[in-house]
Design a protein around this motif. Structure first.
Motif, PDB file in Angstrom:
ATOM      1  N   ALA A 193       0.825  -1.210   0.000  1.00  0.00           N
ATOM      2  CA  ALA A 193       0.000   0.000   0.000  1.00  0.00           C
ATOM      3  C   ALA A 193       0.858   1.258   0.000  1.00  0.00           C
ATOM      4  CB  ALA A 193      -0.934   0.006   1.210  1.00  0.00           C
ATOM      5  N   ARG A 194       2.094   1.150   0.488  1.00  0.00           N
ATOM      6  CA  ARG A 194       2.984   2.314   0.464  1.00  0.00           C
ATOM      7  C   ARG A 194       3.192   2.800  -0.960  1.00  0.00           C
ATOM      8  NH1 ARG A 194       7.586   0.329   4.876  1.00  0.00           N
ATOM      9  NH2 ARG A 194       6.088  -0.586   6.360  1.00  0.00           N
ATOM     10  N   SER A 195       3.314   1.866  -1.876  1.00  0.00           N
ATOM     11  CA  SER A 195       3.495   2.228  -3.283  1.00  0.00           C
ATOM     12  C   SER A 195       2.172   2.579  -3.950  1.00  0.00           C
ATOM     13  CB  SER A 195       4.155   1.076  -4.043  1.00  0.00           C
ATOM     14  OG  SER A 195       5.415   0.765  -3.497  1.00  0.00           O
ATOM     15  N   VAL A 196       1.135   1.806  -3.651  1.00  0.00           N
ATOM     16  CA  VAL A 196      -0.156   2.013  -4.314  1.00  0.00           C
ATOM     17  C   VAL A 196      -0.764   3.354  -3.903  1.00  0.00           C
ATOM     18  CG1 VAL A 196      -2.479   1.117  -4.625  1.00  0.00           C
ATOM     19  CG2 VAL A 196      -0.556  -0.470  -4.487  1.00  0.00           C
ATOM     20  N   GLU A 197      -0.757   3.648  -2.616  1.00  0.00           N
ATOM     21  CA  GLU A 197      -1.302   4.919  -2.154  1.00  0.00           C
ATOM     22  C   GLU A 197      -0.528   6.095  -2.742  1.00  0.00           C
ATOM     23  OE1 GLU A 197      -2.638   3.041   2.195  1.00  0.00           O
ATOM     24  OE2 GLU A 197      -1.416   4.866   2.132  1.00  0.00           O
ATOM     25  N   ALA A 198       0.781   5.925  -2.890  1.00  0.00           N
ATOM     26  CA  ALA A 198       1.633   7.016  -3.383  1.00  0.00           C
ATOM     27  C   ALA A 198       1.387   7.341  -4.850  1.00  0.00           C
ATOM     28  CB  ALA A 198       3.101   6.667  -3.165  1.00  0.00           C
ATOM     29  N   ILE A 199       0.707   6.459  -5.578  1.00  0.00           N
ATOM     30  CA  ILE A 199       0.375   6.761  -6.969  1.00  0.00           C
ATOM     31  C   ILE A 199      -0.637   7.903  -7.052  1.00  0.00           C
ATOM     32  CG2 ILE A 199      -0.760   5.837  -9.048  1.00  0.00           C
ATOM     33  CD1 ILE A 199       0.375   3.080  -8.273  1.00  0.00           C
ATOM     34  N   THR A 200      -1.517   8.000  -6.066  1.00  0.00           N
ATOM     35  CA  THR A 200      -2.593   8.991  -6.116  1.00  0.00           C
ATOM     36  C   THR A 200      -2.088  10.423  -6.243  1.00  0.00           C
ATOM     37  OG1 THR A 200      -4.183   7.570  -4.995  1.00  0.00           O
ATOM     38  CG2 THR A 200      -4.582   9.930  -4.876  1.00  0.00           C
ATOM     39  N   PRO A 201      -1.153  10.879  -5.406  1.00  0.00           N
ATOM     40  CA  PRO A 201      -0.683  12.260  -5.597  1.00  0.00           C
ATOM     41  C   PRO A 201       0.024  12.479  -6.936  1.00  0.00           C
ATOM     42  CG  PRO A 201       0.619  11.132  -3.914  1.00  0.00           C
ATOM     43  CD  PRO A 201      -0.572  10.280  -4.195  1.00  0.00           C
TER      44      PRO A 201
END
Length: 226
Positions: A193-201
């Motif tokens: 999720a650290r990588s997946v969430e960081a895609i949003t910004p």
């Protein structure tokens, strides 16, 4: 089937409620203010009827604890990150036997183009730590535009990356999400999720850039062309 969306009165929650209800899945919007949730639910039901959604499921509105109680199996968390832990603390005792789907992305205060993860590494991991090992947490739906979700005239324009430490829970969530007409992919453990969430910004940055000739873009996983 009936799911709950905590923070369902916000743009992301409303969009998800419309999509799931149109797919025949009952939805209970959760909010700190149950009366406001009920008002918004009535508005969304009217929008579905006006959009010719056919025999859509009903959207209800209740306060957060009551919304969790009404969910048969899956509870989605769609609050701003500032309310993430507080909301989970308030409903933790009611989540037994259910799966929490955390769609929250911690963005930097005043700068939605920057990721600001908590000490746990991601919102998904923070939720799992707070809830303990008996309640499975699945991170999903982080990279979908609220505008896209709310525009029922068009299909959702992205694939969904799903992560979590409970394989069976991930499969259950993927089956639910795919009823929206999208593809989902198992992106690995909760730490992903650290990588997946960081895609949003990153998407936000692109979507508001004057150098990019479109907005509300999503991501897709493309196979080779051979």
């Amino acid at each position: 089937m009936k799911i709950a969306i905590l923070g369902g009165t916000g743009p992301q929650g409303q969009g998800l409620a419309l999509r799931f209800a149109r797919a025949g899945i009952g939805v209970v919007l959760g909010s700190r203010d149950g009366a406001r949730a009920a008002e918004i639910a009535a508005t969304l039901n009217a929008k579905l009827s006006g959009a010719g959604a056919g025999d859509h499921a009903v959207i209800e509105g209740r306060d957060n604890p009551a919304a969790v109680e009404a969910a048969e199996r899956i509870v989605m968390l769609a609050v701003p990150y500032a309310a993430h832990d507080e909301t989970l603390e308030a409903v933790r005792s009611r989540l037994s036997g259910r799966i929490l789907v955390d769609i929250v992305v911690p963005l930097a205060q005043g700068n939605p183009r920057a990721y600001a993860p908590p000490a746990d590494g991601s919102a998904t991991e923070a939720a799992q730590r707070l809830l303990g090992g008996d309640i499975p947490v699945v991170g999903a739906l982080h990279n979908v535009s609220a505008h896209v979700l709310g525009n029922l005239d068009h299909a959702i324009n992205c694939d969904i990356l799903v992560c979590g430490d409970d394989p069976a829970a991930k499969e259950e969530v993927q089956s639910l999400i795919e009823r929206l007409g999208v593809r989902s992919y198992d992106a690995g453990p909760a730490s992903s999720a650290r990588s997946v969430e960081a895609i949003t910004p990153i998407l936000i940055r692109l979507n508001i850039s004057k150098k990019v000739p479109f907005s509300h873009a999503g991501i897709r996983i493309w196979p080779p062309d051979h």
